[in-house]
Design a protein around this motif. Structure first.
Motif, mmCIF file in Angstrom:
data_model
loop_
_atom_site.group_PDB
_atom_site.id
_atom_site.type_symbol
_atom_site.label_atom_id
_atom_site.label_comp_id
_atom_site.label_asym_id
_atom_site.label_seq_id
_atom_site.Cartn_x
_atom_site.Cartn_y
_atom_site.Cartn_z
ATOM 1 N N ARG A 96 57.980 73.478 55.185
ATOM 2 C CA ARG A 96 56.900 72.534 55.509
ATOM 3 C C ARG A 96 56.502 71.700 54.299
ATOM 4 O O ARG A 96 56.138 70.547 54.427
ATOM 5 N N ARG A 97 56.569 72.301 53.133
ATOM 6 C CA ARG A 97 56.190 71.624 51.890
ATOM 7 C C ARG A 97 57.343 70.869 51.249
ATOM 8 O O ARG A 97 57.152 70.158 50.278
ATOM 9 N N GLY A 98 58.553 71.089 51.725
ATOM 10 C CA GLY A 98 59.710 70.462 51.093
ATOM 11 C C GLY A 98 60.110 71.157 49.802
ATOM 12 O O GLY A 98 60.744 70.562 48.927
ATOM 13 N N ALA A 99 59.743 72.428 49.678
ATOM 14 C CA ALA A 99 60.066 73.212 48.484
ATOM 15 C C ALA A 99 61.297 74.073 48.749
ATOM 16 O O ALA A 99 61.662 74.327 49.893
ATOM 17 N N ALA A 100 61.929 74.506 47.678
ATOM 18 C CA ALA A 100 63.080 75.404 47.782
ATOM 19 C C ALA A 100 62.590 76.842 47.663
ATOM 20 O O ALA A 100 61.797 77.163 46.776
#
Length: 139
Positions: A96-100
């Motif tokens: 959702r946050r675009g984090a890995a």
């Protein structure tokens, strides 16, 4: 009258207690920032229904602060369904946050539940923190 906790193992000295590692119902977490936006959270102990809330409370905020979070589970001696649920939630939160979100799993206690549930194919799973940090992007 002396009452002894049945979970306490008699040791001599602080070094002996520290070397024994976490007891059942406990996990240890170590957090380090590798570079800007890259955090490694190392977990050791048993991740079960008693300790999963602590894992969740410690991991999710780091996902909010990092672009990459590596969850090093190489010190985990047991991974139960509650722990698997935290991993799923962390993975979804990262997406959702675009984090890995990357998981390091080397012990059978972790790799087997991941394989048995098919989650090993869902997460980016690595055999070392170094490999997880070298990965260009999650699978």
């Amino acid at each position: 009258m002396t009452v002894q906790d049945p979970d306490v193992v008699a040791t001599s000295g602080a070094e002996s207690a520290a070397a024994a590692g976490p007891r059942a119902g406990q996990i240890w977490l170590t957090v380090r920032t590798v570079s800007e936006g890259v955090t490694v959270v190392a977990v050791s102990g048993e991740v079960d229904m008693l300790t999963a809330p602590q894992l969740r409370a410690d991991v999710l905020p780091h996902l909010d602060e990092s672009s990459t979070l590596v969850l090093d589970m190489s010190g985990v001696s047991f991974l139960g369904s509650a722990g698997l649920a935290v991993l799923v939630e962390a993975s979804q939160h990262a997406k959702r946050r675009g984090a890995a979100f990357r998981v390091v799993a080397v012990e059978r206690a972790v790799t087997r539940p991941l394989a048995a549930t098919g989650l090993g194919e869902v997460f980016s799973v690595f055999e070392s923190v170094e490999r997880a940090l070298e990965a260009d992007e999650p699978r």
